[in-house]
Design an enzyme around this catalytic site. Structure first.
Site, PDB file in Angstrom:
ATOM      1  N   LYS A 116     -51.455  32.963  -2.623  1.00 58.98           N
ATOM      2  CA  LYS A 116     -50.500  33.980  -3.077  1.00 58.98           C
ATOM      3  C   LYS A 116     -49.885  34.780  -1.928  1.00 58.98           C
ATOM      4  O   LYS A 116     -48.692  35.097  -1.977  1.00 58.98           O
ATOM      5  CB  LYS A 116     -51.203  34.982  -3.998  1.00 58.98           C
ATOM      6  CG  LYS A 116     -51.571  34.459  -5.368  1.00 58.98           C
ATOM      7  CD  LYS A 116     -52.078  35.628  -6.209  1.00 58.98           C
ATOM      8  CE  LYS A 116     -53.102  35.226  -7.251  1.00 58.98           C
ATOM      9  NZ  LYS A 116     -52.624  34.245  -8.218  1.00 58.98           N
ATOM     10  N   LYS A 158     -55.766  41.460  -5.902  1.00 58.95           N
ATOM     11  CA  LYS A 158     -55.823  40.070  -6.387  1.00 58.95           C
ATOM     12  C   LYS A 158     -56.377  39.160  -5.307  1.00 58.95           C
ATOM     13  O   LYS A 158     -56.062  39.339  -4.131  1.00 58.95           O
ATOM     14  CB  LYS A 158     -54.420  39.558  -6.744  1.00 58.95           C
ATOM     15  CG  LYS A 158     -53.773  40.232  -7.941  1.00 58.95           C
ATOM     16  CD  LYS A 158     -52.394  39.623  -8.203  1.00 58.95           C
ATOM     17  CE  LYS A 158     -51.766  40.276  -9.425  1.00 58.95           C
ATOM     18  NZ  LYS A 158     -50.404  39.741  -9.685  1.00 58.95           N
ATOM     19  N   GLY A 165     -56.865  35.396 -13.371  1.00 57.15           N
ATOM     20  CA  GLY A 165     -57.375  36.764 -13.368  1.00 57.15           C
ATOM     21  C   GLY A 165     -58.688  36.944 -12.630  1.00 57.15           C
ATOM     22  O   GLY A 165     -59.207  38.057 -12.552  1.00 57.15           O
ATOM     23  N   HIS A 208     -44.432  38.484 -18.645  1.00 57.35           N
ATOM     24  CA  HIS A 208     -44.521  37.275 -17.822  1.00 57.35           C
ATOM     25  C   HIS A 208     -43.345  36.391 -18.220  1.00 57.35           C
ATOM     26  O   HIS A 208     -43.317  35.865 -19.325  1.00 57.35           O
ATOM     27  CB  HIS A 208     -45.864  36.575 -18.088  1.00 57.35           C
ATOM     28  CG  HIS A 208     -45.984  35.207 -17.472  1.00 57.35           C
ATOM     29  ND1 HIS A 208     -47.068  34.829 -16.713  1.00 57.35           N
ATOM     30  CD2 HIS A 208     -45.167  34.131 -17.510  1.00 57.35           C
ATOM     31  CE1 HIS A 208     -46.897  33.573 -16.319  1.00 57.35           C
ATOM     32  NE2 HIS A 208     -45.760  33.130 -16.786  1.00 57.35           N
ATOM     33  N   HIS A 235     -55.749  36.253 -19.756  1.00 55.29           N
ATOM     34  CA  HIS A 235     -54.998  35.366 -18.875  1.00 55.29           C
ATOM     35  C   HIS A 235     -54.839  33.950 -19.403  1.00 55.29           C
ATOM     36  O   HIS A 235     -54.435  33.051 -18.673  1.00 55.29           O
ATOM     37  CB  HIS A 235     -55.586  35.363 -17.455  1.00 55.29           C
ATOM     38  CG  HIS A 235     -55.812  36.747 -16.937  1.00 55.29           C
ATOM     39  ND1 HIS A 235     -54.771  37.614 -16.700  1.00 55.29           N
ATOM     40  CD2 HIS A 235     -56.945  37.451 -16.684  1.00 55.29           C
ATOM     41  CE1 HIS A 235     -55.257  38.776 -16.300  1.00 55.29           C
ATOM     42  NE2 HIS A 235     -56.573  38.708 -16.294  1.00 55.29           N
ATOM     43  N   GLU A 275     -42.961  31.868 -11.454  1.00 57.43           N
ATOM     44  CA  GLU A 275     -43.459  32.932 -12.338  1.00 57.43           C
ATOM     45  C   GLU A 275     -43.019  34.290 -11.814  1.00 57.43           C
ATOM     46  O   GLU A 275     -43.275  34.622 -10.651  1.00 57.43           O
ATOM     47  CB  GLU A 275     -44.998  32.948 -12.323  1.00 57.43           C
ATOM     48  CG  GLU A 275     -45.665  31.991 -13.254  1.00 57.43           C
ATOM     49  CD  GLU A 275     -47.179  32.212 -13.262  1.00 57.43           C
ATOM     50  OE1 GLU A 275     -47.871  31.259 -13.616  1.00 57.43           O
ATOM     51  OE2 GLU A 275     -47.668  33.309 -12.894  1.00 57.43           O
ATOM     52  N   ARG A 297     -46.185  22.007 -10.804  1.00 60.60           N
ATOM     53  CA  ARG A 297     -46.555  20.942 -11.738  1.00 60.60           C
ATOM     54  C   ARG A 297     -45.715  21.087 -13.001  1.00 60.60           C
ATOM     55  O   ARG A 297     -45.002  22.066 -13.173  1.00 60.60           O
ATOM     56  CB  ARG A 297     -48.033  21.096 -12.122  1.00 60.60           C
ATOM     57  CG  ARG A 297     -48.276  22.458 -12.776  1.00 60.60           C
ATOM     58  CD  ARG A 297     -49.626  22.599 -13.432  1.00 60.60           C
ATOM     59  NE  ARG A 297     -49.663  23.807 -14.228  1.00 60.60           N
ATOM     60  CZ  ARG A 297     -50.025  25.019 -13.808  1.00 60.60           C
ATOM     61  NH1 ARG A 297     -50.373  25.191 -12.542  1.00 60.60           N
ATOM     62  NH2 ARG A 297     -50.021  26.049 -14.610  1.00 60.60           N
TER      63      ARG A 297
HETATM   64  C1  MV4 Z   1     -49.977  41.772 -12.525  1.00 59.34           C
HETATM   65  C2  MV4 Z   1     -49.907  42.712 -13.577  1.00 59.34           C
HETATM   66  C3  MV4 Z   1     -49.421  43.954 -13.274  1.00 59.34           C
HETATM   67  N1  MV4 Z   1     -49.071  44.267 -12.001  1.00 59.34           N
HETATM   68  N2  MV4 Z   1     -49.595  42.130 -11.285  1.00 59.34           N
HETATM   69  C4  MV4 Z   1     -51.716  38.087 -12.948  1.00 59.34           C
HETATM   70  C5  MV4 Z   1     -52.358  36.893 -13.522  1.00 59.34           C
HETATM   71  C6  MV4 Z   1     -51.639  36.684 -14.774  1.00 59.34           C
HETATM   72  N3  MV4 Z   1     -52.428  35.991 -15.732  1.00 59.34           N
HETATM   73  C7  MV4 Z   1     -51.297  38.077 -15.241  1.00 59.34           C
HETATM   74  N4  MV4 Z   1     -51.241  38.852 -14.080  1.00 59.34           N
HETATM   75  C8  MV4 Z   1     -50.796  40.123 -13.977  1.00 59.34           C
HETATM   76  N5  MV4 Z   1     -50.434  40.530 -12.730  1.00 59.34           N
HETATM   77  C9  MV4 Z   1     -49.170  43.346 -11.048  1.00 59.34           C
HETATM   78  N6  MV4 Z   1     -48.805  43.683  -9.785  1.00 59.34           N
HETATM   79  C10 MV4 Z   1     -50.283  42.302 -14.859  1.00 59.34           C
HETATM   80  C11 MV4 Z   1     -50.711  41.017 -15.069  1.00 59.34           C
HETATM   81  C12 MV4 Z   1     -51.029  40.639 -16.424  1.00 59.34           C
HETATM   82  C13 MV4 Z   1     -50.009  40.192 -17.298  1.00 59.34           C
HETATM   83  C14 MV4 Z   1     -48.679  40.059 -16.879  1.00 59.34           C
HETATM   84  C15 MV4 Z   1     -47.705  39.619 -17.755  1.00 59.34           C
HETATM   85  C16 MV4 Z   1     -48.028  39.311 -19.066  1.00 59.34           C
HETATM   86  C17 MV4 Z   1     -49.326  39.404 -19.498  1.00 59.34           C
HETATM   87  C18 MV4 Z   1     -50.339  39.839 -18.621  1.00 59.34           C
HETATM   88  C19 MV4 Z   1     -51.665  39.947 -19.056  1.00 59.34           C
HETATM   89  C20 MV4 Z   1     -52.637  40.404 -18.188  1.00 59.34           C
HETATM   90  C21 MV4 Z   1     -52.305  40.746 -16.878  1.00 59.34           C
END
Ligand code: MV4
Length: 649
Positions: A116, A158, A165, A208, A235, A275, A297
């Site tokens: 990352k 992270k 996660g 996301h 996640h 992403e 992928r």
């Molecule tokens: C984040 C975040 C908030 N701030 N990064 C990283 C792994 C992926 N599964 C979700 N991740 C996140 N990274 C920052 N700087 C919040 C999440 C996150 C999330 C993001 C979008 C949609 C759903 C989520 C569920 C849990 C955490």
């Protein structure tokens, strides 16, 4: 174009790749583990090679064995699917060194995006917006703590090698930073063998949103619009859709431009996903999205993109891997309507989504729904078993319609009409989420599932009507446990018989009895309890479609929910018919420990395994001396009545 390819995967994605290969006249070779001997992907392929034992480290992760199989069968290329070896650059290099083509990006591109911190540095240089934070080399506590102060709390730590996660820690104030950092580093070290971390500004109301990109060997890169995967649970993605709800032209233009720029920066070839994390606190805005990572992928959720664009992404993968240019230019790629995908899993939502196993004695999907186009990508069929060795996804169900509302309704209807018996599944959870008012109105904020988990996982309590249907379905079918039409066995009942039969079912520990008598018109009168004076519930022949009888059980379907009862008589009949005596799970649970093995001679009273059920451990001991013919696997999630041990005759 290739004439023959090997698919280094299993389940639905192996089936998905084969479907396109077949359509294009390309021969296919499957690889499989001992546990997958009779799996659908093995049956569907032109040739199949066993590559080892059930555990993934002995089979689907054994690159060398897979390359040997490829060379032995004379294929030109290997499609990795997703997961397993799909993003392993060492595997790509070995495939190429063997003179074969990897259907995917270069090892260089995979490496560039594998960590990352390095990926963020690269993207920053390419002019792609990245999540504000620290992604440099320094790992000293004082330096990282100073960076966190600069970024401003809350911050998210992270693991740079992370995913899913793991090694992620949210830190709300400076005092908590040192401890959170140590914890994240420990977890990262244990999970990935790499303790290095990055520190990011925590995005408070994140969505996301990812962009599908495609590159070829001639320097062309296009995007195929975005997908929204905000509906996640720990996640794990639950529902994915395209386009993103609330997307506007300016934000889409900015995100797709950034995604294409990202792919161009690494001369990307093949299917990939950029992403982004999006701050959706004030709607979707062109200056509120940031690069998080790239997936090099084909992704699980690719069908929603296929549904809105009409493009077969696997066909494009095969074409660009064989050297052809991308089939369409950017301006020729159009999006139409809205597509939504749900992942149907063998898991127990009520028991904190514990993965489930079991034989799918009954499995049926609707072939159409009103108001939407339906697609079902499954890796299993009725009679197949979900084992504890692999991801327990049963199928992806995708609906496409002109609007989001119609697509959500179509998908929910399709899941209502989907029937699974033999394993606990998440159908009810999915339909409740699809019909949730926040979800339906496009409020996809991260906390949604967690906040509403209780309501989304609540399972209806059995009503008298369900019990009556279950009783009717098992009446007269004792010896035909697998019969899909439980009513055919009623032919023997005289039309004027009024004599009632006493029937018994178990719902967990609770016994349910009923009196059953057949009516002139072929329907059954069911009186719950022991009294002839009770008002009967009339169950008609048509109601048979609402129940499935399987060894020792009957499952009644009510919309997407289902209720499974144990049928003591059916269990006995199934055992008698098969010969040899068995020990069965007295209640649903997890096989915590297995203390005996196949062919072992055991003594009466000897502990054979430990079943964890209802938060307690139950030791299952041998009822007599004997030799074990079969025993459940450690880690297996079993239904009540499931066979735990079979003795030799
Ligand atoms: C984040 C975040 C908030 N701030 N990064 C990283 C792994 C992926 N599964 C979700 N991740 C996140 N990274 C920052 N700087 C919040 C999440 C996150 C999330 C993001 C979008 C949609 C759903 C989520 C569920 C849990 C955490």
């Amino acid at each position: 174009m290739f004439q023959k390819i090997l698919i280094a995967n299993r389940g639905e994605i192996a089936m998905r790749v084969m479907r396109t290969a077949k359509r294009m006249g390309i021969a296919t070779v499957a690889v499989y583990s001992q546990a997958d001997r009779r799996a659908q992907h093995v049956l569907a392929a032109d040739q199949a090679i066993c590559i080892g034992d059930a555990p993934v480290s002995d089979s689907y992760l054994r690159g060398e064995r897979i390359i040997e199989a490829a060379l032995a069968t004379g294929v030109e290329a290997i499609h990795p699917g997703y997961g397993f070896l799909s993003e392993n650059p060492d595997f790509v290099e070995k495939v190429e060194a063997a003179g074969l083509t990897f259907i995917g990006p270069s090892s260089k591109a995979i490496r560039a995006m594998g960590l990352k911190d390095a990926a963020k540095r690269l993207m920053e240089r390419a002019g792609v917006p990245v999540v504000p934070g620290y992604h440099g080399e320094t790992q000293a506590l004082v330096a990282l703590a100073a960076k966190a102060n600069e970024i401003g709390f809350p911050v998210l730590i992270k693991a740079r090698a992370g995913g899913g996660g793991k090694g992620m820690r949210l830190v709300s104030d400076p005092d908590a930073f040192p401890e959170a950092l140590a914890a994240a580093q420990r977890e990262a070290k244990a999970a990935f063998g790499d303790e290095r971390v990055l520190v990011e500004k925590y995005v408070e109301t994140p969505r996301h949103i990812e962009v599908q990109v495609f590159g070829d060997m001639h320097g062309n890169v296009v995007h195929l619009f975005e997908r929204d995967c905000s509906a996640q649970r720990r996640h794990q993605k639950v529902i994915e859709e395209a386009p993103a709800p609330g997307m506007n032209a300016q934000t889409r233009a900015a995100m797709t431009d950034a995604a294409v720029k990202a792919a161009q920066a690494i001369s990307y070839c093949g299917a990939g996903t950029i992403e982004f994390i999006v701050d959706a606190s004030e709607g979707l805005r062109p200056d509120r999205f940031w690069f998080m990572e790239m997936n090099t992928r084909l992704q699980v959720e690719h069908p929603v993109t296929e549904m809105i664009t009409g493009i077969d992404l696997v066909e494009w993968q095969l074409r660009v891997a064989s050297g052809e240019p991308l089939p369409l230019r950017q301006e020729e790629i159009m999006a139409n309507g809205h597509a939504v995908e749900a992942r149907l899993y063998a898991e127990d939502a009520e028991r904190d989504f514990l993965p489930a196993t079991g034989t799918l004695h009954h499995l049926s999907f609707p072939d159409h729904v009103d108001g939407a186009r339906l697609r079902v990508d499954a890796g299993v069929t009725q009679g197949d078993t979900i084992t504890p060795f692999y991801d327990p996804m049963i199928a992806k169900v995708i609906a496409h319609a002109a609007t989001r509302v119609e697509a959500l309704n179509g998908l929910a209807s399709a899941l209502d009409a989907t029937q699974v018996a033999g394993s606990t599944v998440n159908l009810g959870f999915l339909t409740r989420l699809l019909r949730d008012e926040d979800f339906a109105s496009g409020n996809l904020e991260t906390g949604l599932i967690g906040r509403k988990q209780d309501a989304l996982t609540r399972i209806p309590t059995p009503a008298a009507r369900h019990v009556a249907v279950a009783i009717a379905a098992t009446s007269g079918a004792e010896l035909e446990a697998d019969d899909s039409d439980p009513f055919c066995a009623l032919a023997g009942y005289g039309h004027f018989t009024t004599m009632s039969h006493r029937r018994e079912l178990m719902r967990g520990e609770e016994k349910v009895t009923a009196l059953v008598s057949s009516q002139r018109d072929g329907s059954l009168a069911i009186r719950i309890g022991e009294s002839e004076a009770t008002q009967p519930i009339i169950v008609r022949r048509e109601d048979a479609a609402r129940a499935a009888v399987w060894p020792g059980h009957v499952t009644v379907f009510e919309g997407a929910d289902s209720l499974t009862f144990n049928v003591p008589d059916l269990l006995q009949a199934a055992d008698d018919a098969a010969g040899g005596d068995r020990l069965r799970a007295p209640m649903p649970g997890l096989v915590k420990l297995v203390r005996a093995q196949t062919n072992e001679a055991v003594k009466k009273g000897q502990p054979l395994l430990v079943l964890e059920a209802m938060k307690m451990e139950h030791t299952i001991s041998a009822p007599h001396d004997g030799v074990i013919a079969e025993i459940a696997s450690e880690g297996a999630q079993v239904n009540d009545g499931a066979m735990l041990v079979r003795f030799e005759e």
